[in-house]
Design a protein around this motif. Structure first.
Motif, PDB file in Angstrom:
ATOM      1  N   VAL A  37      11.326  -3.203  13.618  1.00  0.00           N
ATOM      2  CA  VAL A  37      10.695  -3.137  12.292  1.00  0.00           C
ATOM      3  C   VAL A  37      11.303  -4.123  11.308  1.00  0.00           C
ATOM      4  CG1 VAL A  37      10.301  -1.633  10.301  1.00  0.00           C
ATOM      5  CG2 VAL A  37       9.813  -0.823  12.568  1.00  0.00           C
ATOM      6  N   ARG A  38      12.620  -4.287  11.382  1.00  0.00           N
ATOM      7  CA  ARG A  38      13.266  -5.287  10.534  1.00  0.00           C
ATOM      8  C   ARG A  38      14.169  -6.161  11.396  1.00  0.00           C
ATOM      9  NH1 ARG A  38      12.327  -0.955   7.795  1.00  0.00           N
ATOM     10  NH2 ARG A  38      13.996   0.118   8.875  1.00  0.00           N
ATOM     11  N   CYS A 147       3.940  -5.477   8.830  1.00  0.00           N
ATOM     12  CA  CYS A 147       4.483  -4.551   9.834  1.00  0.00           C
ATOM     13  C   CYS A 147       4.214  -4.987  11.279  1.00  0.00           C
ATOM     14  CB  CYS A 147       3.908  -3.167   9.585  1.00  0.00           C
ATOM     15  SG  CYS A 147       4.593  -1.918  10.689  1.00  0.00           S
ATOM     16  N   VAL A 149       4.663  -2.954  13.905  1.00  0.00           N
ATOM     17  CA  VAL A 149       4.379  -1.801  14.782  1.00  0.00           C
ATOM     18  C   VAL A 149       3.064  -1.933  15.572  1.00  0.00           C
ATOM     19  CG1 VAL A 149       3.914   0.703  14.812  1.00  0.00           C
ATOM     20  CG2 VAL A 149       5.875  -0.191  13.569  1.00  0.00           C
ATOM     21  N   GLN A 184       2.852   7.501  13.843  1.00  0.00           N
ATOM     22  CA  GLN A 184       2.967   6.487  12.784  1.00  0.00           C
ATOM     23  C   GLN A 184       2.114   6.910  11.593  1.00  0.00           C
ATOM     24  OE1 GLN A 184       5.122   4.290  12.672  1.00  0.00           O
ATOM     25  NE2 GLN A 184       5.767   4.270  14.800  1.00  0.00           N
ATOM     26  N   THR A 216       4.667  10.543  10.087  1.00  0.00           N
ATOM     27  CA  THR A 216       4.544  10.136   8.705  1.00  0.00           C
ATOM     28  C   THR A 216       3.103  10.265   8.245  1.00  0.00           C
ATOM     29  OG1 THR A 216       6.375   8.557   8.870  1.00  0.00           O
ATOM     30  CG2 THR A 216       4.776   8.093   7.220  1.00  0.00           C
ATOM     31  N   PRO A 243       4.799   7.418   2.375  1.00  0.00           N
ATOM     32  CA  PRO A 243       5.251   6.088   1.968  1.00  0.00           C
ATOM     33  C   PRO A 243       4.336   5.429   0.930  1.00  0.00           C
ATOM     34  CG  PRO A 243       5.463   6.337   4.324  1.00  0.00           C
ATOM     35  CD  PRO A 243       4.676   7.528   3.829  1.00  0.00           C
ATOM     36  N   ARG A 257      -2.408  -2.020   2.208  1.00  0.00           N
ATOM     37  CA  ARG A 257      -2.211  -0.570   2.214  1.00  0.00           C
ATOM     38  C   ARG A 257      -3.471   0.212   1.827  1.00  0.00           C
ATOM     39  NH1 ARG A 257       1.632   1.918   5.005  1.00  0.00           N
ATOM     40  NH2 ARG A 257       1.833   3.576   3.467  1.00  0.00           N
ATOM     41  N   ASP A 283       8.785   5.716   1.494  1.00  0.00           N
ATOM     42  CA  ASP A 283       9.361   4.425   1.899  1.00  0.00           C
ATOM     43  C   ASP A 283       8.960   3.395   0.841  1.00  0.00           C
ATOM     44  OD1 ASP A 283      10.042   5.614   4.324  1.00  0.00           O
ATOM     45  OD2 ASP A 283       8.506   4.573   5.491  1.00  0.00           O
ATOM     46  N   LEU A 284       9.893   2.515   0.499  1.00  0.00           N
ATOM     47  CA  LEU A 284       9.598   1.469  -0.495  1.00  0.00           C
ATOM     48  C   LEU A 284      10.137   0.134   0.005  1.00  0.00           C
ATOM     49  CD1 LEU A 284      10.801   3.561  -3.564  1.00  0.00           C
ATOM     50  CD2 LEU A 284       8.409   2.931  -3.118  1.00  0.00           C
ATOM     51  N   ILE A 285       9.375  -0.922  -0.245  1.00  0.00           N
ATOM     52  CA  ILE A 285       9.822  -2.273   0.135  1.00  0.00           C
ATOM     53  C   ILE A 285       9.961  -3.098  -1.147  1.00  0.00           C
ATOM     54  CG2 ILE A 285       9.202  -4.407   1.356  1.00  0.00           C
ATOM     55  CD1 ILE A 285       7.572  -2.739   3.325  1.00  0.00           C
ATOM     56  N   PHE A 314      13.866  -0.525   1.475  1.00  0.00           N
ATOM     57  CA  PHE A 314      14.131  -1.694   2.309  1.00  0.00           C
ATOM     58  C   PHE A 314      13.860  -2.963   1.530  1.00  0.00           C
ATOM     59  CE2 PHE A 314      11.992   1.647   4.841  1.00  0.00           C
ATOM     60  CZ  PHE A 314      13.032   1.998   5.680  1.00  0.00           C
ATOM     61  N   ARG A 315      14.586  -4.043   1.900  1.00  0.00           N
ATOM     62  CA  ARG A 315      14.154  -5.338   1.389  1.00  0.00           C
ATOM     63  C   ARG A 315      13.263  -5.960   2.455  1.00  0.00           C
ATOM     64  NH1 ARG A 315      19.753  -6.604   2.763  1.00  0.00           N
ATOM     65  NH2 ARG A 315      19.861  -8.617   3.815  1.00  0.00           N
ATOM     66  N   TYR A 316      12.261  -6.677   1.988  1.00  0.00           N
ATOM     67  CA  TYR A 316      11.273  -7.235   2.905  1.00  0.00           C
ATOM     68  C   TYR A 316      11.937  -8.147   3.939  1.00  0.00           C
ATOM     69  CZ  TYR A 316       7.619 -10.224   4.721  1.00  0.00           C
ATOM     70  OH  TYR A 316       6.810 -10.922   5.581  1.00  0.00           O
ATOM     71  N   SER A 317      11.500  -7.985   5.189  1.00  0.00           N
ATOM     72  CA  SER A 317      12.038  -8.788   6.289  1.00  0.00           C
ATOM     73  C   SER A 317      10.839  -9.405   7.023  1.00  0.00           C
ATOM     74  CB  SER A 317      12.828  -7.825   7.192  1.00  0.00           C
ATOM     75  OG  SER A 317      13.084  -8.360   8.448  1.00  0.00           O
ATOM     76  N   ARG A 319       8.477 -10.582   9.748  1.00  0.00           N
ATOM     77  CA  ARG A 319       8.308 -10.292  11.171  1.00  0.00           C
ATOM     78  C   ARG A 319       7.292 -11.270  11.733  1.00  0.00           C
ATOM     79  NH1 ARG A 319      12.056  -9.617  12.302  1.00  0.00           N
ATOM     80  NH2 ARG A 319      11.955  -8.325  14.147  1.00  0.00           N
TER      81      ARG A 319
HETATM   82  N1  SAM Z   1       3.857   4.379   9.790  1.00  0.00           N
HETATM   83  C1  SAM Z   1       4.679   4.591   8.689  1.00  0.00           C
HETATM   84  C2  SAM Z   1       3.902   4.300   7.413  1.00  0.00           C
HETATM   85  O1  SAM Z   1       2.879   3.718   7.390  1.00  0.00           O
HETATM   86  O2  SAM Z   1       4.437   4.609   6.387  1.00  0.00           O
HETATM   87  C3  SAM Z   1       5.918   3.753   8.669  1.00  0.00           C
HETATM   88  C4  SAM Z   1       6.432   3.144   9.887  1.00  0.00           C
HETATM   89  S1  SAM Z   1       7.545   1.827   9.627  1.00  0.00           S
HETATM   90  C5  SAM Z   1       8.239   1.843  11.183  1.00  0.00           C
HETATM   91  C6  SAM Z   1       8.771   2.503   8.554  1.00  0.00           C
HETATM   92  C7  SAM Z   1       8.950   1.750   7.264  1.00  0.00           C
HETATM   93  O3  SAM Z   1       9.577   0.515   7.501  1.00  0.00           O
HETATM   94  C8  SAM Z   1       7.694   1.375   6.508  1.00  0.00           C
HETATM   95  O4  SAM Z   1       7.148   2.435   5.782  1.00  0.00           O
HETATM   96  C9  SAM Z   1       8.156   0.258   5.630  1.00  0.00           C
HETATM   97  O5  SAM Z   1       8.636   0.736   4.387  1.00  0.00           O
HETATM   98  C10 SAM Z   1       9.311  -0.342   6.415  1.00  0.00           C
HETATM   99  N2  SAM Z   1       8.969  -1.663   6.951  1.00  0.00           N
HETATM  100  C11 SAM Z   1       8.055  -1.953   7.891  1.00  0.00           C
HETATM  101  N3  SAM Z   1       7.995  -3.284   8.089  1.00  0.00           N
HETATM  102  C12 SAM Z   1       8.891  -3.853   7.242  1.00  0.00           C
HETATM  103  C13 SAM Z   1       9.291  -5.191   6.978  1.00  0.00           C
HETATM  104  N4  SAM Z   1       8.729  -6.215   7.596  1.00  0.00           N
HETATM  105  N5  SAM Z   1      10.263  -5.375   6.056  1.00  0.00           N
HETATM  106  C14 SAM Z   1      10.828  -4.340   5.412  1.00  0.00           C
HETATM  107  N6  SAM Z   1      10.491  -3.068   5.622  1.00  0.00           N
HETATM  108  C15 SAM Z   1       9.529  -2.810   6.528  1.00  0.00           C
END
Ligand code: SAM
Ligand code: SF4
Length: 421
Positions: A37-38, A147, A149, A184, A216, A243, A257, A283-285, A314-317, A319
């Motif tokens: 994820v990150r 994301c 995932v 998810q 979630t 989230p 979103r 969850d917050l980015i 989280f800080r944005y990463s 992918r």
């Molecule tokens: N399916 C869940 C949802 O939609 O809320 C979340 C799954 S994800 C594995 C868990 C969290 O990781 C996300 O809600 C998001 O805040 C964070 N996340 C996902 N990709 C990210 C990225 N590229 N950089 C930073 N945070 C990320």
């Protein structure tokens, strides 16, 4: 979800004669179940592989398997980067590891294709003596732009309700008090016309489980029916992980979103009006591409406004392969860290205030073990998924104790057991 998959894989290996060893260097097999994820999560795995690969020098028969999301993403590149790795199994293939090790299905080292798993063959197992996870759906097709995932876990598919109920019942027979249903996006669960609230009702009615949790919830799919189901069924714990990601509508749109802040706010108001007691987490980015200071401040304002009990921040990463990887990652690392720290400090203050509201209340809490600081104190989980510490003569894991909350900080509640009728 990785914890759940690891527990299942471990149980399956144990039935084939494996046992756990205390130290990695003494193992015949090391399995790393990975997250993508990150970037930080992947860096950590590379670091761990660096430590582990040397063990093979003194134990040449040792096998190393890398499984899960990062294995799926990197495939054979992983073996090229770390030749000591024997098996690379993607998210759909990791449960084939025991067969592979027995040579029943050949000895191919890299398997990452989707569509090979019969998901109802996967038998979840208890995480610890009193609680477990049951995956109700796998994969995701929401494609939030940041994301990874959907790329590493594939299309969304739901387990059959019968399989889920059977899995929960088995856990209860083994001693589980609490079971968490995982996906998810649990709210888009769908199997032969059964939706998520129907599934929750069936699990509550048929599995014998005392306390049911789930995560979630994607805000776009959280229905009125779900809120009513939680309100009507005391076995469903009053905790919703919802989230938000950002408080800015422009950023939310760019993240894919598909809800606005106002829509989200409406869901929260409805939840709080229908449930007497509920905890909300999120969850917050921060630092998503092109996020301005004003937009970041909208996330701060949302945290003040909504008053979450806690949050993963989280800080944005970036992918690689995601839509957002094509955006200009223009918020500097320094600024991302600054924003993250500011957000964490605010959330801590809000968590503290939320926890103060628990003081004086009685929370029925499942004992998980001794507290970290003292064997005379029990660590337990409240209905709202908060940790509470209280004195207990004999730590009786898995018992549900009514605890009056006497004090709290931002992270933990403290209390005393009470007699109830
Ligand atoms: N399916 C869940 C949802 O939609 O809320 C979340 C799954 S994800 C594995 C868990 C969290 O990781 C996300 O809600 C998001 O805040 C964070 N996340 C996902 N990709 C990210 C990225 N590229 N950089 C930073 N945070 C990320
Ligand atoms: Fe990722 Fe969005 Fe799917 Fe959650 S809903 S797993 S954040 S793509």
């Amino acid at each position: 979800m990785n914890l759940a998959d690891s527990a299942t894989l471990c149980a399956s290996l144990i039935t084939r004669g494996y046992r756990r060893v205390a130290e990695e260097k003494d193992a015949d097999l090391i399995v790393l179940n990975t997250c993508s994820v990150r970037e930080k999560a992947e860096d950590r795995i590379m670091g761990r592989l660096g430590e582990i690969k040397g063990f093979k020098d003194t134990r040449p028969g040792m096998k190393i398997a890398v499984v899960g999301c990062m294995a799926h993403r990197l495939g054979k590149d992983l073996i090229q980067r770390v030749p000591q790795v024997d098996y690379v199994l993607g998210t759909d293939r990791l449960f084939e590891l025991p067969d592979l090790l027995e040579g029943l299905e050949g000895t191919s080292g890299v398997m990452t294709a989707f569509g090979h798993e019969n998901i109802d063959d996967i038998q979840p197992t208890l995480e610890n003596a009193h609680s477990g996870f049951v995956t109700i759906s796998r994969g995701c097709e929401n494609f939030c732009t940041y994301c990874i995932v959907p790329y590493v876990r594939g299309k969304e598919r739901s387990h059959s309700a019968d399989h889920i109920i059977e899995a929960v019942r088995k856990m209860v027979d083994e001693g589980a008090v609490e079971v968490t249903l995982l996906g998810q996006n649990v709210n888009s669960y769908s199997f032969e016309g059964m939706d998520f609230p129907d599934l929750l009702q069936r699990v509550a009615a048929e599995s014998g489980c005392q306390r049911i949790r789930f995560m979630t919830s994607h805000p776009k799919d959280l229905s009125e029916k779900l809120v009513e189901t939680i309100a009507a069924e005391p076995k469903i714990m009053p905790h919703i992980h919802l989230p938000l990601q950002s408080g800015s509508n422009r950023v939310l749109k760019r993240m894919g979103r598909v809800y606005s802040y106002d829509h989200y706010r409406g869901i929260v108001e409805n939840i709080r009006s229908k449930l007497d007691y509920v905890t909300l987490t999120t969850d917050l980015i921060v630092g998503f591409p092109s996020e301005t200071l004003e937009e970041f401040e909208m996330t701060l304002a949302a945290v003040r406004d909504i008053q979450y009990d806690s949050a993963f921040m989280f800080r944005y990463s970036v992918r690689s392969g995601t839509t957002a990887a094509g955006f200009d990652d223009d918020v500097s690392e320094h600024e991302k860290i600054r924003r993250l720290n500011e957000l964490i400090a605010l959330q801590q203050q809000v968590s503290f205030e939320r926890n103060q509201r628990e003081v004086g209340e009685i929370r029925y809490s499942v004992v998980e073990g001794p507290s970290r600081r003292s064997e005379q104190f029990a660590r337990a989980r409240t209905e709202g998924n908060k940790t509470v510490i209280f004195e207990m003569d004999r730590i009786d894991e898995g018992t549900v104790v009514p605890v009056r909350i006497t004090s709290a900080d931002a992270f933990t509640l403290h209390g005393e057991p009470v007699e109830t009728n």
